[in-house]
Every structure is written in structure tokens, then in C-alpha cells.
Scaffold this active site. Sequence first.
Site, PDB file in Angstrom:
ATOM      1  N   LYS A 110     -19.399 -48.222 -13.728  1.00  0.00           N
ATOM      2  CA  LYS A 110     -20.849 -48.178 -13.968  1.00  0.00           C
ATOM      3  C   LYS A 110     -21.481 -49.563 -14.093  1.00  0.00           C
ATOM      4  O   LYS A 110     -22.621 -49.765 -13.669  1.00  0.00           O
ATOM      5  CB  LYS A 110     -21.159 -47.332 -15.204  1.00  0.00           C
ATOM      6  N   ASP A 159     -28.216 -40.658 -17.100  1.00  0.00           N
ATOM      7  CA  ASP A 159     -27.557 -40.003 -18.245  1.00  0.00           C
ATOM      8  C   ASP A 159     -28.525 -39.731 -19.404  1.00  0.00           C
ATOM      9  O   ASP A 159     -28.548 -38.626 -19.958  1.00  0.00           O
ATOM     10  CB  ASP A 159     -26.396 -40.869 -18.758  1.00  0.00           C
ATOM     11  N   GLY A 202     -21.317 -43.689 -32.303  1.00  0.00           N
ATOM     12  CA  GLY A 202     -20.676 -44.324 -31.156  1.00  0.00           C
ATOM     13  C   GLY A 202     -21.584 -45.381 -30.553  1.00  0.00           C
ATOM     14  O   GLY A 202     -22.816 -45.353 -30.757  1.00  0.00           O
ATOM     15  N   GLY A 215     -20.989 -46.392 -23.538  1.00  0.00           N
ATOM     16  CA  GLY A 215     -21.971 -46.169 -22.490  1.00  0.00           C
ATOM     17  C   GLY A 215     -22.883 -44.982 -22.764  1.00  0.00           C
ATOM     18  O   GLY A 215     -24.106 -45.066 -22.573  1.00  0.00           O
ATOM     19  N   ALA A 216     -22.312 -43.873 -23.217  1.00  0.00           N
ATOM     20  CA  ALA A 216     -23.126 -42.685 -23.468  1.00  0.00           C
ATOM     21  C   ALA A 216     -24.073 -42.918 -24.646  1.00  0.00           C
ATOM     22  O   ALA A 216     -25.250 -42.545 -24.597  1.00  0.00           O
ATOM     23  CB  ALA A 216     -22.215 -41.486 -23.740  1.00  0.00           C
ATOM     24  N   LEU A 223     -21.955 -34.737 -27.248  1.00  0.00           N
ATOM     25  CA  LEU A 223     -21.971 -35.002 -25.806  1.00  0.00           C
ATOM     26  C   LEU A 223     -20.727 -34.467 -25.115  1.00  0.00           C
ATOM     27  O   LEU A 223     -20.679 -34.353 -23.892  1.00  0.00           O
ATOM     28  CB  LEU A 223     -22.127 -36.505 -25.533  1.00  0.00           C
TER      29      LEU A 223
HETATM   30  P1  NAP Z   1     -16.990 -45.150 -24.214  1.00  0.00           P
HETATM   31  O1  NAP Z   1     -17.904 -46.050 -23.453  1.00  0.00           O
HETATM   32  O2  NAP Z   1     -15.515 -45.348 -24.128  1.00  0.00           O
HETATM   33  O3  NAP Z   1     -17.440 -45.210 -25.765  1.00  0.00           O
HETATM   34  C1  NAP Z   1     -16.771 -44.469 -26.749  1.00  0.00           C
HETATM   35  C2  NAP Z   1     -17.358 -44.798 -28.116  1.00  0.00           C
HETATM   36  O4  NAP Z   1     -16.722 -43.952 -29.076  1.00  0.00           O
HETATM   37  C3  NAP Z   1     -17.129 -46.232 -28.557  1.00  0.00           C
HETATM   38  O5  NAP Z   1     -18.199 -46.660 -29.344  1.00  0.00           O
HETATM   39  C4  NAP Z   1     -15.869 -46.100 -29.409  1.00  0.00           C
HETATM   40  O6  NAP Z   1     -15.756 -47.098 -30.403  1.00  0.00           O
HETATM   41  C5  NAP Z   1     -16.140 -44.779 -30.089  1.00  0.00           C
HETATM   42  N1  NAP Z   1     -14.916 -44.165 -30.581  1.00  0.00           N
HETATM   43  C6  NAP Z   1     -13.797 -43.853 -29.888  1.00  0.00           C
HETATM   44  N2  NAP Z   1     -12.880 -43.292 -30.706  1.00  0.00           N
HETATM   45  C7  NAP Z   1     -13.444 -43.266 -31.949  1.00  0.00           C
HETATM   46  C8  NAP Z   1     -12.997 -42.822 -33.223  1.00  0.00           C
HETATM   47  N3  NAP Z   1     -11.772 -42.288 -33.387  1.00  0.00           N
HETATM   48  N4  NAP Z   1     -13.838 -42.955 -34.272  1.00  0.00           N
HETATM   49  C9  NAP Z   1     -15.063 -43.483 -34.115  1.00  0.00           C
HETATM   50  N5  NAP Z   1     -15.549 -43.931 -32.939  1.00  0.00           N
HETATM   51  C10 NAP Z   1     -14.743 -43.816 -31.874  1.00  0.00           C
HETATM   52  O7  NAP Z   1     -17.225 -43.638 -23.789  1.00  0.00           O
HETATM   53  P2  NAP Z   1     -18.602 -42.960 -23.318  1.00  0.00           P
HETATM   54  O8  NAP Z   1     -18.666 -42.983 -21.841  1.00  0.00           O
HETATM   55  O9  NAP Z   1     -19.696 -43.534 -24.106  1.00  0.00           O
HETATM   56  O10 NAP Z   1     -18.347 -41.427 -23.715  1.00  0.00           O
HETATM   57  C11 NAP Z   1     -18.366 -41.015 -25.063  1.00  0.00           C
HETATM   58  C12 NAP Z   1     -18.299 -39.489 -25.129  1.00  0.00           C
HETATM   59  O11 NAP Z   1     -19.440 -38.933 -24.480  1.00  0.00           O
HETATM   60  C13 NAP Z   1     -17.087 -38.890 -24.416  1.00  0.00           C
HETATM   61  O12 NAP Z   1     -16.629 -37.800 -25.140  1.00  0.00           O
HETATM   62  C14 NAP Z   1     -17.625 -38.436 -23.079  1.00  0.00           C
HETATM   63  O13 NAP Z   1     -16.908 -37.345 -22.552  1.00  0.00           O
HETATM   64  C15 NAP Z   1     -19.032 -38.015 -23.478  1.00  0.00           C
HETATM   65  N6  NAP Z   1     -19.984 -38.106 -22.356  1.00  0.00           N
HETATM   66  C16 NAP Z   1     -20.646 -36.976 -21.994  1.00  0.00           C
HETATM   67  C17 NAP Z   1     -21.551 -37.024 -20.967  1.00  0.00           C
HETATM   68  C18 NAP Z   1     -22.293 -35.763 -20.575  1.00  0.00           C
HETATM   69  O14 NAP Z   1     -22.899 -35.742 -19.495  1.00  0.00           O
HETATM   70  N7  NAP Z   1     -22.256 -34.750 -21.398  1.00  0.00           N
HETATM   71  C19 NAP Z   1     -21.814 -38.230 -20.303  1.00  0.00           C
HETATM   72  C20 NAP Z   1     -21.121 -39.373 -20.712  1.00  0.00           C
HETATM   73  C21 NAP Z   1     -20.200 -39.288 -21.747  1.00  0.00           C
HETATM   74  P3  NAP Z   1     -14.943 -48.472 -30.150  1.00  0.00           P
HETATM   75  O15 NAP Z   1     -15.790 -49.275 -29.204  1.00  0.00           O
HETATM   76  O16 NAP Z   1     -14.845 -49.038 -31.498  1.00  0.00           O
HETATM   77  O17 NAP Z   1     -13.627 -48.068 -29.533  1.00  0.00           O
END
Ligand code: NAP
Length: 283
Positions: free
Chosen positions: A64, A103, A128, A131-132, A219
Site C-alpha cells: 500500500k 478503506d 491500534g 494502516g486500518a 474491523l
Molecule cells: P497493521 O498495519 O499491521 O496494524 C496493526 C495494529 O494493531 C498495530 O497498531 C499493532 O501495534 C496493533 N496490534 C497488533 N497486535 C496487538 C496486540 N496484541 N495488542 C495491541 N495492539 C496490537 O494492520 P492493519 O492493516 O491496520 O489491520 C488491522 C486489523 O484491521 C486486522 O485485523 C485487519 O484484518 C483489519 N482490517 C479490516 C479491513 C476491512 O475491510 N474490514 C481493512 C483493513 C484491515 P504495533 O504497531 O505495536 O505492533
Amino acid sequence: MVAAVIGDPVTHSLSPALHNAAFSALGVDWVYVAFHVPGGSAGAAVEAMRALGLGGLSVTMPHKADAVGGVDRLGPVATRLGVVNTISWARSKDQELVGESTDGAGFIDALKGDEGFDPSGRRCVVLGTGGAARSVTLALADAGASSVAVVGRKASAAQACAELAGVAGSSADASDLAEAMAEADLLVNATPVGMASGDRLPFAMKPEWVRSDHFVADLIYAPARTPLLMEARARGAAAVNGLGMLIHQAGRQVEVWTGRPAPLEAMSAAALAALAALAHPSE
Ligand code: NAP
């Protein structure tokens, strides 16, 4: 016309099911395929879009941010986020590729359009900072949220995310979560906590911090019911998973590529069927 998604991994992406259902329902001569593109090759993949004359490109993890360098111009949301999930041909100018991120808008479409929760004037907590979370924080502020408190494990990432919300944004850590939830109308889980079996609530949240007048959005869409959603519903709160966001962000891609309104019902049915097939692969 051919459209595609690039990602790594991409095998279990729901995007081909969603988009091909949309093209079929619209009766347009489009087909959507998934390309496994390893990290570091986003630029080459965007060049291939030009060479192959693809009609549209979806961009997912881990491309992305890298795909930004491959396009000619960014839309307003992608400019502020520094990431793209959608690449299309400019309408006004030949041979110009535009990158945008759908998104956040998809999240608001689902929240407001499907669930009837208007974030305007509401106090929001986003869990969190990835990206999301960044897409949702910006979209909530643009939709008029009165405050967006971002809770993260890393203070610098939480602050950078909160800054996307301008004066409405603030950052906090897990120790502030009870207080933030006490003041909030909307809670959004943008961490992956709840996806794995055995997961509990994010940031060691206590179930009793959820009130019946909270709106809770997770999400995550697989599983459809996370521990957070189940606790929220048990306490009488309205709660929704991330499937609506997924469908609406794809719907916005369909609209920008084809110029036609997205057939959301057909897309939703296809997403549910694809999720069921992933959950029970042998059936
Ligand atoms: P990402 O960029 O990897 O970010 C994940 C975030 O969650 C980071 O801030 C990370 O913190 C935090 N995190 C991970 N494990 C954790 C824990 N055990 N306790 C507290 N914080 C934690 O992922 P993303 O793309 O943003 O996606 C996040 C979620 O949204 C996923 O479940 C994904 O499937 C979902 N999502 C859904 C859609 C939709 O269309 N529905 C679209 C995008 C994403 P650190 O930086 O400290 O590791």
C-alpha cells in the site's frame, strides 16, 4: 477489461469473489484476478498495469505504501495517508494513473449507511495505529467526529495516527483506555486481536467498560464474531464486524473503475459465500 489485486499473501483474498460478483451483476465485460506480487515489486506491478492496459488495480499488504511511487497522482485521502489501495485511470487525462484509498470511506459507508450510526459530533476511540486505524481515524475526523482518541502500544505511532484527525485527535496508551471508553460513543478495534482462537479483548480491556449505549465496530470480519463483539452484544451495545467495510471499500473501487453504482447486495452475498468456503474448504 481486466482488473486485479496485487498482494502477498493473496491466495485467500475475498476481492476476486467480490469484484467478479459486482461485474457480473452489472453485466459489464470485466474480469478480476489476483496476482501474487512479492514485497518490493509494487512499482513493477504498477508499470505492468500500464503495459497490460488493466482497467483497475486493488493494492493490498504489503504494497500500500510502495505503490504510491508508481502512480502519477494521488487522490485527496491517499495524499494525507501516504498509502493507496485503489489505482485507476484519470478520467480527464489519458495515460495518467491515480492512486486513492477507499478503506476509510468504506468504513464510514458501512457505519453510517448500513448501521445508521452517524459519527458527526460523536466521541470516538480507535484501538491500534496501523494502516486500518489510520484510515479510520482520518475518515472519522472528516465525517465530523468531535474527538478521536487513538490507543496504541507505541506512543509515537499513536500520536502520528491521532494527528490525522487534526484538532479532534488525541493519543493515549492502554492505561487510559477505561477513561477514554467512559467518555466515548464509538469504539473501533483496528488491531488484529480477536482473529486468533484464544484471543481475548484488546489491550486487556475489561468487559464492564462497554456500556449499552456504546457503538462497537470491530474491523475483523473472519471470524464474524470476535470476543469484543460478543462482549459488547452481551452488554446490550450495538456491534458490527468489518465485513461491511470490506464490501464498501470494494464497492467504491467498482464505482471508480466502471463509473457505475456498485451492486452491493450481490457483492455482500459473494463475500459471505467466499467466507463460508474458506471456513469449510471441503464442502
Ligand atoms: P497493521 O498495519 O499491521 O496494524 C496493526 C495494529 O494493531 C498495530 O497498531 C499493532 O501495534 C496493533 N496490534 C497488533 N497486535 C496487538 C496486540 N496484541 N495488542 C495491541 N495492539 C496490537 O494492520 P492493519 O492493516 O491496520 O489491520 C488491522 C486489523 O484491521 C486486522 O485485523 C485487519 O484484518 C483489519 N482490517 C479490516 C479491513 C476491512 O475491510 N474490514 C481493512 C483493513 C484491515 P504495533 O504497531 O505495536 O505492533
